[in-house]
Scaffold this motif. Structure first.
Motif, PDB file in Angstrom:
ATOM      1  N   PRO A  83       0.781  -1.242   0.000  1.00 53.06           N
ATOM      2  CA  PRO A  83       0.000   0.000   0.000  1.00 53.06           C
ATOM      3  C   PRO A  83       0.811   1.291   0.000  1.00 53.06           C
ATOM      4  O   PRO A  83       0.305   2.322  -0.432  1.00 53.06           O
ATOM      5  N   GLN A  84       2.047   1.261   0.467  1.00 51.74           N
ATOM      6  CA  GLN A  84       2.803   2.517   0.509  1.00 51.74           C
ATOM      7  C   GLN A  84       3.113   3.049  -0.883  1.00 51.74           C
ATOM      8  O   GLN A  84       3.416   4.228  -1.047  1.00 51.74           O
ATOM      9  N   HIS A 107      -8.152  -4.233  -2.867  1.00 51.82           N
ATOM     10  CA  HIS A 107      -8.943  -3.145  -2.291  1.00 51.82           C
ATOM     11  C   HIS A 107     -10.177  -2.838  -3.124  1.00 51.82           C
ATOM     12  O   HIS A 107     -10.243  -3.166  -4.308  1.00 51.82           O
ATOM     13  N   PHE A 108     -11.143  -2.206  -2.479  1.00 53.71           N
ATOM     14  CA  PHE A 108     -12.321  -1.718  -3.199  1.00 53.71           C
ATOM     15  C   PHE A 108     -11.893  -0.537  -4.059  1.00 53.71           C
ATOM     16  O   PHE A 108     -11.057   0.268  -3.649  1.00 53.71           O
ATOM     17  N   ILE A 109     -12.477  -0.432  -5.231  1.00 52.59           N
ATOM     18  CA  ILE A 109     -12.153   0.670  -6.141  1.00 52.59           C
ATOM     19  C   ILE A 109     -13.054   1.855  -5.810  1.00 52.59           C
ATOM     20  O   ILE A 109     -14.262   1.714  -5.645  1.00 52.59           O
ATOM     21  N   THR A 117     -10.845   1.402   0.252  1.00 50.12           N
ATOM     22  CA  THR A 117     -10.672   0.613   1.467  1.00 50.12           C
ATOM     23  C   THR A 117      -9.946  -0.692   1.152  1.00 50.12           C
ATOM     24  O   THR A 117     -10.320  -1.426   0.233  1.00 50.12           O
ATOM     25  N   ILE A 118      -8.896  -0.968   1.912  1.00 53.04           N
ATOM     26  CA  ILE A 118      -8.076  -2.164   1.690  1.00 53.04           C
ATOM     27  C   ILE A 118      -8.771  -3.372   2.297  1.00 53.04           C
ATOM     28  O   ILE A 118      -9.184  -3.354   3.448  1.00 53.04           O
ATOM     29  N   ILE A 119      -8.871  -4.423   1.492  1.00 51.93           N
ATOM     30  CA  ILE A 119      -9.464  -5.680   1.931  1.00 51.93           C
ATOM     31  C   ILE A 119      -8.387  -6.577   2.525  1.00 51.93           C
ATOM     32  O   ILE A 119      -8.555  -7.146   3.593  1.00 51.93           O
ATOM     33  N   ARG A 166      -3.186   1.039   5.704  1.00 50.81           N
ATOM     34  CA  ARG A 166      -3.574   2.282   5.038  1.00 50.81           C
ATOM     35  C   ARG A 166      -2.651   2.562   3.860  1.00 50.81           C
ATOM     36  O   ARG A 166      -1.486   2.175   3.858  1.00 50.81           O
ATOM     37  N   TRP A 167      -3.197   3.272   2.892  1.00 53.97           N
ATOM     38  CA  TRP A 167      -2.424   3.660   1.712  1.00 53.97           C
ATOM     39  C   TRP A 167      -1.386   4.716   2.060  1.00 53.97           C
ATOM     40  O   TRP A 167      -1.618   5.538   2.956  1.00 53.97           O
TER      41      TRP A 167
END
Length: 191
Positions: A83-84, A107-109, A117-119, A166-167
């Motif tokens: 995610p980073q 993640h959800f688009i 939101t990351i799954i 988190r992104w």
């Protein structure tokens, strides 16, 4: 066979072919749009009627809001990076930053690039002799296993998890990657 309709948008790699085959053996209606960055678009989605499920797998195709509003259940992306590194170039940045682990982010688009939101984040250790090519291949294999698992959860109507991860705040663009590689090449030539 599950009666829900599916659209798979992906690159044209063998990994994406496996993802398509997995869907085609489980859902009655599967459309596939394999596309690689730099190729002309072979399909327009302006008159697209929509789908129940949309999966983006290892794809650089930017899904517009007009498509997202026509997805009945889930729009999910499999981002071949941790995610980073939002956007592209994660393999290069991860190696240059000396990461010990890498992975695939599901993640959800939403309306922003790699920001939904990351799954799930599926991680693995980076080898000492890792190259961008080997890291890309290993990440694709992990992303495909992650894809299979998530599709199985959807087929059995399990509630999809949400990760606490988190992104990163920065978006890594194609232009930024080209400039980064140019600077890296210049530094290597100077030594």
């Amino acid at each position: 066979m599950d009666p829900r309709s599916v659209l798979l948008i992906s690159d044209s790699s063998e990994w994406s072919g496996h993802a398509h085959d997995y869907l085609a053996n489980r859902f009655e209606s599967v459309q596939w749009y394999p596309w690689d960055y730099g190729n002309p678009h072979a399909r327009s989605f302006h008159d697209w009627p929509g789908t129940d499920l949309l999966f983006s797998f290892k794809s650089d195709f930017l899904i517009p809001e007009s498509m997202l509003t026509k997805v009945g259940e889930y729009a999910i992306n499999f981002h071949p990076s941790v995610p980073q590194y939002r956007g592209i170039g994660g393999y290069r940045y991860g190696l240059d930053d000396g990461l010990e682990e890498f992975g695939s982010t599901c993640h959800f688009i939403n309306n922003s690039i790699d920001a939904g939101t990351i799954i799930d984040v599926s991680r693995f250790r980076i080898h000492n002799d890792e190259t961008e090519t080997s890291l890309a291949s290993r990440t694709a294999a992990v992303a495909l296993a992650q894809f299979y698992s998530l599709v199985d959860d959807i087929l059995t109507h399990k509630r999809l998890p949400q990760s606490d991860e988190r992104w990163g705040t920065e978006l890594y663009t194609r232009k930024r990657l080209a400039e980064y590689k140019s600077r890296s090449s210049a530094r290597a030539s100077a030594h």
